[in-house]
Design a protein around this motif. Structure first.
Motif, PDB file in Angstrom:
ATOM      1  N   UNK A  45      61.422  -6.795-101.624  1.00 28.55           N
ATOM      2  CA  UNK A  45      61.067  -5.540-102.282  1.00 28.55           C
ATOM      3  C   UNK A  45      62.237  -4.563-102.203  1.00 28.55           C
ATOM      4  N   UNK A  46      62.490  -3.801-103.268  1.00 22.66           N
ATOM      5  CA  UNK A  46      63.638  -2.878-103.257  1.00 22.66           C
ATOM      6  C   UNK A  46      63.514  -1.757-102.239  1.00 22.66           C
ATOM      7  N   UNK A  47      62.319  -1.487-101.722  1.00 19.59           N
ATOM      8  CA  UNK A  47      62.140  -0.394-100.769  1.00 19.59           C
ATOM      9  C   UNK A  47      62.895  -0.618 -99.467  1.00 19.59           C
ATOM     10  N   UNK A  48      63.303  -1.868 -99.179  1.00 12.97           N
ATOM     11  CA  UNK A  48      64.013  -2.147 -97.923  1.00 12.97           C
ATOM     12  C   UNK A  48      65.479  -2.511 -98.166  1.00 12.97           C
ATOM     13  N   UNK A  49      65.972  -2.270 -99.375  1.00 13.41           N
ATOM     14  CA  UNK A  49      67.358  -2.596 -99.706  1.00 13.41           C
ATOM     15  C   UNK A  49      68.212  -1.336 -99.649  1.00 13.41           C
ATOM     16  N   UNK A  50      69.284  -1.399 -98.889  1.00  8.79           N
ATOM     17  CA  UNK A  50      70.221  -0.285 -98.774  1.00  8.79           C
ATOM     18  C   UNK A  50      71.221  -0.279 -99.928  1.00  8.79           C
ATOM     19  N   UNK A  51      71.670  -1.451-100.334  1.00 11.16           N
ATOM     20  CA  UNK A  51      72.629  -1.565-101.421  1.00 11.16           C
ATOM     21  C   UNK A  51      72.622  -3.013-101.921  1.00 11.16           C
ATOM     22  N   UNK A  52      73.130  -3.191-103.118  1.00  8.62           N
ATOM     23  CA  UNK A  52      73.273  -4.518-103.699  1.00  8.62           C
ATOM     24  C   UNK A  52      74.728  -4.681-104.114  1.00  8.62           C
ATOM     25  N   UNK A  53      75.346  -5.774-103.686  1.00 10.10           N
ATOM     26  CA  UNK A  53      76.716  -6.073-104.076  1.00 10.10           C
ATOM     27  C   UNK A  53      76.707  -7.322-104.944  1.00 10.10           C
ATOM     28  N   UNK A  54      77.203  -7.180-106.161  1.00 14.84           N
ATOM     29  CA  UNK A  54      77.228  -8.280-107.127  1.00 14.84           C
ATOM     30  C   UNK A  54      78.683  -8.670-107.358  1.00 14.84           C
ATOM     31  N   UNK A  55      79.026  -9.879-106.931  1.00 14.34           N
ATOM     32  CA  UNK A  55      80.381 -10.404-107.127  1.00 14.34           C
ATOM     33  C   UNK A  55      80.322 -11.342-108.322  1.00 14.34           C
ATOM     34  N   UNK A  59      77.590 -14.087-107.184  1.00 11.17           N
ATOM     35  CA  UNK A  59      76.527 -13.934-106.195  1.00 11.17           C
ATOM     36  C   UNK A  59      75.975 -12.518-106.218  1.00 11.17           C
ATOM     37  N   UNK A  60      74.706 -12.414-105.819  1.00 12.56           N
ATOM     38  CA  UNK A  60      74.007 -11.143-105.661  1.00 12.56           C
ATOM     39  C   UNK A  60      73.563 -11.067-104.208  1.00 12.56           C
ATOM     40  N   UNK A  61      74.088 -10.091-103.475  1.00 17.13           N
ATOM     41  CA  UNK A  61      73.758  -9.960-102.054  1.00 17.13           C
ATOM     42  C   UNK A  61      72.949  -8.690-101.841  1.00 17.13           C
ATOM     43  N   UNK A  62      71.658  -8.855-101.478  1.00 17.43           N
ATOM     44  CA  UNK A  62      70.816  -7.722-101.111  1.00 17.43           C
ATOM     45  C   UNK A  62      71.100  -7.375 -99.645  1.00 17.43           C
ATOM     46  N   UNK A  63      71.625  -6.195 -99.402  1.00 15.86           N
ATOM     47  CA  UNK A  63      71.933  -5.763 -98.041  1.00 15.86           C
ATOM     48  C   UNK A  63      70.824  -4.817 -97.584  1.00 15.86           C
ATOM     49  N   UNK A  64      70.100  -5.212 -96.546  1.00  9.32           N
ATOM     50  CA  UNK A  64      68.913  -4.476 -96.142  1.00  9.32           C
ATOM     51  C   UNK A  64      69.258  -3.194 -95.389  1.00  9.32           C
ATOM     52  N   UNK A  65      68.275  -2.317 -95.320  1.00  7.51           N
ATOM     53  CA  UNK A  65      68.464  -0.994 -94.734  1.00  7.51           C
ATOM     54  C   UNK A  65      68.701  -1.075 -93.233  1.00  7.51           C
ATOM     55  N   UNK A  66      69.401  -0.060 -92.737  1.00  8.09           N
ATOM     56  CA  UNK A  66      69.567   0.144 -91.308  1.00  8.09           C
ATOM     57  C   UNK A  66      68.804   1.401 -90.910  1.00  8.09           C
ATOM     58  N   UNK A  67      68.564   1.522 -89.621  1.00 11.17           N
ATOM     59  CA  UNK A  67      67.797   2.659 -89.129  1.00 11.17           C
ATOM     60  C   UNK A  67      68.546   3.962 -89.340  1.00 11.17           C
ATOM     61  N   UNK A  68      67.796   5.030 -89.589  1.00 11.21           N
ATOM     62  CA  UNK A  68      68.350   6.373 -89.574  1.00 11.21           C
ATOM     63  C   UNK A  68      68.472   6.782 -88.114  1.00 11.21           C
ATOM     64  N   UNK A  69      69.696   6.783 -87.597  1.00 10.32           N
ATOM     65  CA  UNK A  69      69.891   7.002 -86.163  1.00 10.32           C
ATOM     66  C   UNK A  69      70.042   8.467 -85.792  1.00 10.32           C
ATOM     67  N   UNK A  70      69.756   9.371 -86.733  1.00  8.64           N
ATOM     68  CA  UNK A  70      69.877  10.787 -86.447  1.00  8.64           C
ATOM     69  C   UNK A  70      68.684  11.352 -85.696  1.00  8.64           C
ATOM     70  N   UNK A  71      67.616  10.569 -85.518  1.00  7.06           N
ATOM     71  CA  UNK A  71      66.433  11.039 -84.817  1.00  7.06           C
ATOM     72  C   UNK A  71      65.794   9.874 -84.070  1.00  7.06           C
ATOM     73  N   UNK A  72      64.998  10.210 -83.075  1.00  8.36           N
ATOM     74  CA  UNK A  72      64.331   9.155 -82.310  1.00  8.36           C
ATOM     75  C   UNK A  72      63.201   8.519 -83.095  1.00  8.36           C
TER      76      UNK A  72
END
Length: 719
Positions: A139-149, A164-177
């Motif tokens: 699902x796109x809701x968990x994708x941070x970016x897509x890189x298409x080579x 190739x199409x690489x779906x790179x998933x989201x990382x945590x927002x580390x600005x808050x607990x």
């Protein structure tokens, strides 16, 4: 933020997909300070860092190939219109075929060849038996970016003939607990009943000491899909009356300042439960539609797609060498509609399980003063077990057990600080074990079934790439490249249609692509422009043919060629326009004489070669808290083939595609800092049209209209 000492401070705010902003503020004693900062949209810049092209962080200005990057902002904007990744990529990526408006992505090739889809580098495609379910695998809701080579690449191995199409998933927002984001929405057609659906997603994220985390869940239930005339769209491989689920977890631990351990898991499922059956249409006259009835068999769609990835990174494992090591697992199961290709027909299912490990090291070299060099090297291991069985237990494609061992080496050098040279090698070593099997019968009492003795297929190949990019001038940033890719031919299609008794008698030779490309990027004030021309060849291609109702692949020499243009321009601070154009063509050398203009030679059909595609967009942010995005897409004509002189019917992939135009609108309004309301309209002018796949299939049952005017209304709350 409490208890800030008086003084002058500089605040920097940045987010993926936006221009960074800096603001100097003065804090007085006992002062309450509020600072409003608006971030402007950002197009992909040449200094943007990508990781998929060479499996190490590098800027676009140092990448000698065509790359399209979709940022979180791009994904969010297109998701307002439709959360279907096939639609999102179709509007955003030049050279990628248009969306099918179906569960699968058959015919949605990249530059006329198969594309390898990845999630954080984990292969989603099933090249041993291509199922066309890889683009809609998360699902796109968990994708941070897509890189298409784009263009042939051996970076991640088997299956990347067109890129190739690489779906790179989201990382945590580390600005808050602890923080989160909640979104709820309604979807539906603006005409006809039973079309209303809904979508709910929830994310939690944060950082506690050395741990960071993100947890996400999504559920969507779509209503009936209707065309512009209000008719129910055929449920055959349709997206109407579908339930979709996505669960995602990523947990990271910073062992030291230079060492990190990260675990990711994603679950995706999308299955159809329709109250309609298909009423066959008449090709080029009337559409296939859905009428009330009980669908035979079991629910279609992807039952599950499990992905897990354990990653360890060390920025200085020895000397100045950094290391990335991965262990991954993928388990995939999807069910298709009824097929009549064998006796008594039946529904089939593709199962694919992948287990793999990747070791990637990057070492800077200083052999020549003033010439920075890097060596990128490692080893890929993967076991892929793929099969296609019928729901009733019969085997259509036997289990194929592939072991792939591939060491690789990539070297790069920066001359004069602005000329990047690259070259690399990848050694493919593949063994595929196949047990003895029987093909499915075509008549009663086992008639037409052939017993095939199994065995082991061995493939070994050394593929090479080289390229250069000149980045001194923003006005003209050119590149040239040559790249090869190696792919095991779609073995499952060969096995299930076998007419011989041993593997040695079947055509199982691999596909090796040679891709030549040149292009440039330019920045002139507020104008960004890029262009590329490519030419790819293969001694043995895979042109899909229909012979006596059975799909086979024509193994002949091929050449595919085309060009792409892309531009965006900021007219005003609040108004940006842009778009892209892509055209691709392909021919097969049937008589193998080294020429492609003989009487026996053919155009590759439209299952491979998409019609030309033009897209344009207009972004407006001139009203406070409101953003508007209007998108236009034109799919051009492709009419290369003639109907059968006797029957008047077209073979699969040879039906003429007639041009059509579509307009979509995304509107987003920030009610308050945490609350945003979104409205997306698909097919704004309620155009009655037939997607490309409906036209080029050339059959009555597949002649299905696209969606009529649909809305997607949602509200999102951040905390």
């Amino acid at each position: 933020m409490d208890r800030i000492d008086p003084g002058t401070y500089t605040i920097t705010v940045s987010s993926t997909g936006y221009e960074s902003q800096q603001r100097e503020v003065v804090v007085l004693a006992s002062d309450t300070l509020r600072v409003a900062i608006v971030l402007n949209d950002k197009s992909a810049k040449l200094d943007e860092v990508i990781v998929s092209a060479s499996r190490k962080a590098e800027s676009l200005s140092q990448t000698p190939s065509s790359v399209t990057v979709l940022t979180a902002k791009d994904i969010n904007t297109q998701s307002v219109i439709s959360p279907n990744l096939a639609n999102i990529l179709s509007y955003s990526v030049p050279g990628l075929g248009t969306s099918t408006n179906q569960t699968g992505n058959s015919g949605q090739t990249l530059r006329g060849r198969n594309v390898l889809v990845l999630i954080d580098g984990i292969p989603q495609s099933t090249p041993l038996r291509a199922g066309g379910r890889d683009i809609r695998s998360i699902d796109p809701s968990v994708i941070e970016r897509v890189e298409v080579i784009k263009g042939a690449t051996a970076t991640y191995g088997n299956g990347a003939e067109g890129g190739l199409i690489n779906y790179i998933t989201k990382k945590a927002n580390t600005g808050k607990q602890f923080g989160g984001y909640t979104q709820i929405g309604l979807t539906g057609n603006l005409e006809g009943d039973s079309t209303i659906g809904y979508r709910v997603s929830q994310q939690f994220y944060g950082r506690v000491t050395k741990f960071d985390y993100i947890v996400s869940g999504m559920y969507e239930k779509s209503g009936v899909f209707r065309d512009a005339k209000g008719l129910v769209i055929s449920p055959e491989y349709g997206l109407g009356e579908t339930k979709s689920y996505n669960g995602f977890v990523k947990v990271g631990y910073d062992i030291t300042a230079k060492q990190r351990l990260e675990l990711m898991y994603n679950y995706f499922s999308s299955r159809q439960d329709s109250r309609y059956v298909t009423k066959t249409g008449v090709y080029d006259q009337s559409p296939a539609i859905g009428i009330a009835g009980d669908r035979p068999g079991v629910d279609e769609g992807t039952r599950f797609n499990h992905n897990s990835n354990l990653q360890y990174t060390n920025q200085q494992i020895f000397g100045n060498t950094d290391l990335t090591a991965n262990l991954y697992f993928q388990d995939f199961y999807t069910i298709y509609s009824n097929s009549a290709s064998f006796y008594e027909g039946g529904q089939s299912a593709i199962t694919s399980t992948k287990k793999g490990a990747r070791l990637n090291l990057n070492t800077p070299l200083n052999f020549i003063p003033q010439v920075p060099m890097q060596l990128n090297y490692g080893l890929d291991l993967m076991n892929d077990q793929t099969a296609q069985k019928l729901v009733d237990g019969r085997s259509w494609v036997p289990k194929m057990n592939m072991l792939n061992v591939a060491p690789y080496l990539q070297a790069s050098a920066n001359l004069f600080s602005y000329l990047t040279l690259k070259a690399g090698l990848r050694a493919e070593n593949i063994n595929i074990d196949i047990d003895d099997f029987n093909t499915l019968a075509t008549g009663a009492n086992g008639a037409g079934s052939i017993a095939v003795k199994g065995g082991t297929l061995n493939y070994n190949a050394l593929v090479f790439n080289a390229g250069a990019r000149y980045s001194k001038l923003k006005l003209f940033n050119p590149f040239i490249s040559y790249a090869q890719s190696f792919s095991v031919f779609e073995l499952g299609r060969v096995l299930r249609a076998a007419k011989a008794n041993t593997l040695e008698q079947l055509e199982t030779k691999p596909i090796i692509i040679n891709n030549y490309e040149g292009g440039f990027s330019s920045t002139i004030g507020n104008l960004n422009f890029s262009a590329a021309y490519y030419y790819s060849t293969s001694k043995l291609g895979a042109n899909l043919l229909e012979v006596n109702g059975v799909y086979i692949s024509q193994r002949i020499p091929e050449r595919v060629y085309g060009f792409e243009l892309q531009a965006d321009y900021q007219l005003l601070k609040s108004l940006t326009i842009g778009g892209n154009y892509a055209q691709v063509e392909g021919k097969g050398d049937v008589d193998n004489d080294g020429k492609y203009d003989g009487a026996a030679d053919v155009y590759l059909n439209t299952t491979r070669i998409p019609p030309s595609k033009t897209t344009a967009y207009l972004k407006f942010t001139g009203v406070q808290n409101l953003s508007l995005d209007l998108n236009w897409m034109r799919v051009g004509n492709r009419d290369r083939f003639k109907a059968n002189a006797t029957t008047g019917k077209y073979l699969i992939g040879e039906g003429p595609v007639k041009e059509f135009n579509l307009f979509n609108l995304a509107a987003s309004y920030r009610v308050s800092q945490p609350l945003r309301v979104n409205l997306g309209i698909e097919n704004v002018f309620n155009k009655a049209y037939y997607p490309s796949i409906s036209q080029f299939y050339g059959s009555d049952i597949n002649y299905v209209r696209g969606n009529g005017r649909r809305f997607n209304l949602s509200a999102g709350y951040s905390f």
